[in-house]
Design a protein around this motif. Sequence first.
Motif, short mmCIF file in Angstrom:
data_model
loop_
_atom_site.label_atom_id
_atom_site.label_comp_id
_atom_site.label_asym_id
_atom_site.label_seq_id
_atom_site.Cartn_x
_atom_site.Cartn_y
_atom_site.Cartn_z
N TYR A 23 -8.00 3.27 -20.57
CA TYR A 23 -7.36 3.11 -19.43
C TYR A 23 -6.62 1.80 -19.18
N TYR A 24 -5.40 1.73 -18.84
CA TYR A 24 -4.64 0.41 -18.75
C TYR A 24 -3.87 0.25 -17.44
N VAL A 25 -4.25 -0.76 -16.85
CA VAL A 25 -3.57 -1.00 -15.75
C VAL A 25 -2.37 -2.18 -16.07
N SER A 42 -8.36 -2.23 -18.53
CA SER A 42 -7.65 -3.08 -19.32
C SER A 42 -6.20 -3.47 -18.84
N GLU A 43 -5.90 -4.81 -18.94
CA GLU A 43 -4.35 -5.27 -18.30
C GLU A 43 -3.77 -5.82 -19.43
N LEU A 44 -2.44 -5.20 -19.61
CA LEU A 44 -1.65 -5.75 -20.50
C LEU A 44 -0.51 -6.15 -20.15
N PRO A 45 0.28 -7.16 -20.82
CA PRO A 45 1.57 -7.65 -20.60
C PRO A 45 2.29 -6.55 -21.11
N ALA A 46 3.83 -6.23 -20.84
CA ALA A 46 4.27 -4.88 -21.07
C ALA A 46 5.87 -5.34 -21.34
N GLN A 96 -4.99 -8.44 -4.79
CA GLN A 96 -6.37 -7.80 -5.00
C GLN A 96 -6.01 -6.37 -4.50
N LYS A 97 -5.52 -6.04 -3.43
CA LYS A 97 -5.35 -4.63 -2.86
C LYS A 97 -4.52 -3.94 -3.79
N GLU A 98 -3.42 -4.57 -4.16
CA GLU A 98 -2.14 -3.87 -5.14
C GLU A 98 -3.22 -3.53 -6.62
N LYS A 99 -3.95 -4.43 -6.97
CA LYS A 99 -4.75 -3.98 -8.17
C LYS A 99 -5.51 -3.06 -8.04
N GLN A 100 -6.17 -2.75 -7.05
CA GLN A 100 -7.20 -1.79 -6.88
C GLN A 100 -6.37 -0.40 -6.65
N THR A 101 -5.18 -0.34 -6.18
CA THR A 101 -4.34 0.88 -6.12
C THR A 101 -3.57 1.17 -6.98
N MET A 102 -3.29 0.49 -8.13
CA MET A 102 -2.40 0.54 -9.00
C MET A 102 -2.89 1.75 -9.99
N LYS A 103 -1.76 2.39 -10.58
CA LYS A 103 -2.17 3.71 -11.39
C LYS A 103 -2.63 3.25 -12.80
N PRO A 104 -3.78 3.79 -13.03
CA PRO A 104 -4.36 3.46 -14.31
C PRO A 104 -3.78 4.35 -15.15
N ILE A 105 -3.34 4.04 -16.50
CA ILE A 105 -2.78 4.87 -17.39
C ILE A 105 -3.53 5.18 -18.70
N PRO A 106 -3.58 6.52 -18.84
CA PRO A 106 -4.66 6.72 -20.04
C PRO A 106 -3.87 6.48 -21.47
N LEU A 107 -4.56 5.70 -22.33
CA LEU A 107 -4.03 5.80 -23.75
C LEU A 107 -4.77 6.94 -24.25
N VAL A 108 -3.79 7.96 -24.99
CA VAL A 108 -4.58 9.16 -25.53
C VAL A 108 -4.39 9.49 -27.05
#
Length: 255
Positions: free
Chosen positions: A151-153, A87-91, A116-128
Amino acid sequence: MKSTIHDRISEIVEHFGNGKNTVIASKLGVSEGNIRGYVKNVMPKHDFLEKIVRCFDIDSTWLLTGIGTMLKEDSNSIQTTKESTPSELPATSDDASADTPGTAHAPEAVAVSISQKEKQTMKPIPLVTETAAAGFGNCDFAIAEQDVKDYYVIPKFRYSRVDFMIEISGLSMHPHFNPGDIIACTILTDRKFLQWNKCHVIATREQGILVKRLMPSKQKNCLTAISDNKDYPPFDIPLDEITGIALVVGSVSLE
C-alpha cells in the motif's frame, strides 16, 4: 502470527458492534453482506476504510498494517517512523504536458506539506499484481489481500480517485513509461469518459492487460491502441474483446 486486515476489521466488529456485523453496517451505511465479506476474504475498498477510520476514530496505520493500537492516540504523542506508515512516494501527475508522445517522463520530486491529521486520513492505494488488475472490468471486481503487493500513501494523489496501481513491464510505452514504473489507475465505468490519446490500462480477454494510448478506429466497433515506442505499431482492439478500461491518472517513475 501477523494479523490480516480481515482480522482487524473483525476486531473492530467485536469492539464496536458486540460481534454483530449488522451493527457496524448500520453505523457505516453499508450492507451486512459487505461487512461479512470484508471479515472473511474480500479486500475492502478505500472509501470503506476511510469510513471506519472516521466513524470509530481508528488509527489508520493499525488498520492497514497492524502496527500500533486500534484507537488513535493524541496526535502530539505519535512518533511517525518509516516502518509504521504505509509507503510514501513522490509522484508525477499524468497531465497534458506529460502525455505528449515521445516526451520523456522524468521523475519529479514533489515536496508536499501535509499535517499529521491529513496523513492519517489520506487514502492508501493498493499496488496489485497484473493478474488481479485483469479483473477490474468485472462488475463484482474486488481486490483480494493476497493480490496486494503493498500500500502507498502518495500526497499528490490525495484529491484524485485512484482505484489501484500496477507496475509497468515491457518497453512499448518507452520513453513515457519504463519497466518498473508504477502507474495509478482510475476505472472507467462508461466508455464515453475515454480521453483520446491519453494513456489507459485495457483489460482484454486474449491479450491480458495492455497499457496504451487510445484513439478512435477506422474499423467499426474497435479502438486503436497506440504505443509511444515507435518499434511497436498501432493495432485495433475489438470492443467485445475489452473487459475493462482504466485511465492512467498519474505515475511514480523510478531511476
